[in-house]
Design a protein around this motif. Structure first.
Motif, PDB file in Angstrom:
ATOM      1  N   ARG A   8       0.855  -1.191   0.000  1.00 29.52           N
ATOM      2  CA  ARG A   8       0.000   0.000   0.000  1.00 29.52           C
ATOM      3  C   ARG A   8       0.886   1.234   0.000  1.00 29.52           C
ATOM      4  N   LYS A   9       0.342   2.309  -0.573  1.00 34.45           N
ATOM      5  CA  LYS A   9       1.050   3.583  -0.571  1.00 34.45           C
ATOM      6  C   LYS A   9       1.053   4.147   0.853  1.00 34.45           C
ATOM      7  N   VAL A  10       1.959   5.068   1.122  1.00 36.18           N
ATOM      8  CA  VAL A  10       1.899   5.795   2.386  1.00 36.18           C
ATOM      9  C   VAL A  10       0.582   6.556   2.410  1.00 36.18           C
ATOM     10  N   SER A  11       0.105   6.888   3.583  1.00 36.54           N
ATOM     11  CA  SER A  11      -1.219   7.506   3.671  1.00 36.54           C
ATOM     12  C   SER A  11      -1.224   8.982   3.299  1.00 36.54           C
ATOM     13  N   VAL A  22       7.078  12.353 -12.669  1.00 38.17           N
ATOM     14  CA  VAL A  22       6.061  12.659 -11.668  1.00 38.17           C
ATOM     15  C   VAL A  22       6.771  12.786 -10.331  1.00 38.17           C
ATOM     16  N   GLY A  23       6.424  13.798  -9.586  1.00 35.63           N
ATOM     17  CA  GLY A  23       6.988  13.969  -8.254  1.00 35.63           C
ATOM     18  C   GLY A  23       6.009  13.487  -7.218  1.00 35.63           C
ATOM     19  N   ILE A  24       6.514  12.809  -6.218  1.00 33.62           N
ATOM     20  CA  ILE A  24       5.705  12.390  -5.075  1.00 33.62           C
ATOM     21  C   ILE A  24       6.300  13.098  -3.856  1.00 33.62           C
ATOM     22  N   LYS A  25       5.551  14.007  -3.295  1.00 34.08           N
ATOM     23  CA  LYS A  25       5.983  14.743  -2.106  1.00 34.08           C
ATOM     24  C   LYS A  25       5.459  13.988  -0.891  1.00 34.08           C
ATOM     25  N   CYS A  26       6.368  13.526  -0.086  1.00 33.81           N
ATOM     26  CA  CYS A  26       6.019  12.754   1.106  1.00 33.81           C
ATOM     27  C   CYS A  26       6.863  13.306   2.247  1.00 33.81           C
ATOM     28  N   GLN A  42       0.978   3.486  -8.290  1.00 35.49           N
ATOM     29  CA  GLN A  42      -0.482   3.516  -8.302  1.00 35.49           C
ATOM     30  C   GLN A  42      -1.093   2.151  -8.011  1.00 35.49           C
ATOM     31  N   LEU A  43      -0.430   1.086  -8.428  1.00 34.12           N
ATOM     32  CA  LEU A  43      -0.952  -0.266  -8.193  1.00 34.12           C
ATOM     33  C   LEU A  43      -0.833  -0.695  -6.727  1.00 34.12           C
ATOM     34  N   CYS A  44      -0.029   0.001  -5.965  1.00 30.71           N
ATOM     35  CA  CYS A  44       0.142  -0.327  -4.542  1.00 30.71           C
ATOM     36  C   CYS A  44      -1.021   0.284  -3.766  1.00 30.71           C
ATOM     37  N   ASP A  45      -2.202  -0.285  -3.955  1.00 30.97           N
ATOM     38  CA  ASP A  45      -3.423   0.290  -3.387  1.00 30.97           C
ATOM     39  C   ASP A  45      -3.909  -0.420  -2.130  1.00 30.97           C
ATOM     40  N   GLY A  46      -3.126  -1.366  -1.639  1.00 25.87           N
ATOM     41  CA  GLY A  46      -3.519  -2.079  -0.432  1.00 25.87           C
ATOM     42  C   GLY A  46      -4.322  -3.328  -0.691  1.00 25.87           C
ATOM     43  N   SER A  47      -4.574  -3.641  -1.975  1.00 26.86           N
ATOM     44  CA  SER A  47      -5.340  -4.847  -2.277  1.00 26.86           C
ATOM     45  C   SER A  47      -4.554  -5.844  -3.121  1.00 26.86           C
ATOM     46  N   LEU A  48      -3.428  -5.419  -3.667  1.00 25.56           N
ATOM     47  CA  LEU A  48      -2.646  -6.275  -4.563  1.00 25.56           C
ATOM     48  C   LEU A  48      -1.358  -6.745  -3.906  1.00 25.56           C
ATOM     49  N   THR A  49      -1.013  -7.993  -4.195  1.00 25.17           N
ATOM     50  CA  THR A  49       0.266  -8.517  -3.730  1.00 25.17           C
ATOM     51  C   THR A  49       1.359  -8.103  -4.710  1.00 25.17           C
ATOM     52  N   VAL A  50       2.595  -8.311  -4.309  1.00 23.39           N
ATOM     53  CA  VAL A  50       3.724  -8.061  -5.202  1.00 23.39           C
ATOM     54  C   VAL A  50       3.537  -8.889  -6.476  1.00 23.39           C
ATOM     55  N   GLU A  51       3.124 -10.122  -6.321  1.00 26.31           N
ATOM     56  CA  GLU A  51       2.905 -11.004  -7.474  1.00 26.31           C
ATOM     57  C   GLU A  51       1.799 -10.461  -8.386  1.00 26.31           C
ATOM     58  N   ASP A  52       0.712  -9.944  -7.805  1.00 24.10           N
ATOM     59  CA  ASP A  52      -0.361  -9.343  -8.600  1.00 24.10           C
ATOM     60  C   ASP A  52       0.160  -8.163  -9.415  1.00 24.10           C
ATOM     61  N   ILE A  53       0.998  -7.344  -8.795  1.00 22.88           N
ATOM     62  CA  ILE A  53       1.556  -6.174  -9.472  1.00 22.88           C
ATOM     63  C   ILE A  53       2.467  -6.619 -10.615  1.00 22.88           C
ATOM     64  N   LEU A  54       3.290  -7.634 -10.371  1.00 24.72           N
ATOM     65  CA  LEU A  54       4.151  -8.170 -11.426  1.00 24.72           C
ATOM     66  C   LEU A  54       3.309  -8.675 -12.594  1.00 24.72           C
ATOM     67  N   ASN A  55       2.242  -9.411 -12.291  1.00 26.21           N
ATOM     68  CA  ASN A  55       1.373  -9.945 -13.341  1.00 26.21           C
ATOM     69  C   ASN A  55       0.684  -8.830 -14.124  1.00 26.21           C
ATOM     70  N   GLU A  56       0.223  -7.801 -13.437  1.00 25.32           N
ATOM     71  CA  GLU A  56      -0.451  -6.689 -14.103  1.00 25.32           C
ATOM     72  C   GLU A  56       0.521  -5.940 -15.020  1.00 25.32           C
ATOM     73  N   MET A  57       1.726  -5.713 -14.570  1.00 21.21           N
ATOM     74  CA  MET A  57       2.700  -5.001 -15.400  1.00 21.21           C
ATOM     75  C   MET A  57       3.109  -5.866 -16.597  1.00 21.21           C
ATOM     76  N   GLN A  58       3.181  -7.165 -16.417  1.00 19.67           N
ATOM     77  CA  GLN A  58       3.474  -8.067 -17.538  1.00 19.67           C
ATOM     78  C   GLN A  58       2.326  -8.036 -18.543  1.00 19.67           C
ATOM     79  N   LEU A  82       7.820   5.104   0.270  1.00 21.47           N
ATOM     80  CA  LEU A  82       6.576   5.468  -0.415  1.00 21.47           C
ATOM     81  C   LEU A  82       5.533   4.368  -0.394  1.00 21.47           C
ATOM     82  N   VAL A  83       5.969   3.113  -0.249  1.00 20.14           N
ATOM     83  CA  VAL A  83       5.043   1.987  -0.106  1.00 20.14           C
ATOM     84  C   VAL A  83       5.469   1.138   1.077  1.00 20.14           C
TER      85      VAL A  83
END
Length: 98
Positions: A8-11, A22-26, A42-58, A82-83
């Protein structure tokens, strides 16, 4: 980090459009991300695993070998703070659950 970890992203952060990135100010730091790193962020939304993110980017980039680049991107986002891994004590997750 395990491929089963949910990310998940930082809050608190702010997105800033910059000329070639793109700049991310944290907190008091500004992190610059290229377009692919921002997609991963953006995919680090708190519902996806690392594997899910890899699959989506593939899926998004089927003609390239993205696994190593995505894993490196995730580690860099994590190292920059940031995550984070979502865990059972994550307050935001508990609120969403109820």
């Amino acid at each position: 980090m395990d491929k089963k970890d949910i990310l998940r992203k930082v809050s608190t952060y702010r997105v800033i459009d910059l000329p070639d990135c793109v700049g991310i100010k944290c907190m008091s730091q500004l992190h610059t991300l290229n377009s692919t790193a921002y997609e991963i962020f953006q995919l680090c939304d708190g519902s996806l695993t690392v594997e899910d993110i890899l699959n989506e980017m593939q899926r998004r980039y089927p003609d390239s070998q993205v696994t190593e680049h995505v894993e490196q991107g995730i580690h860099k986002l994590h190292a920059a703070g940031l995550v984070r891994e979502r865990n059972g004590h994550d307050f935001v997750h508990i609120i969403r659950k109820y």
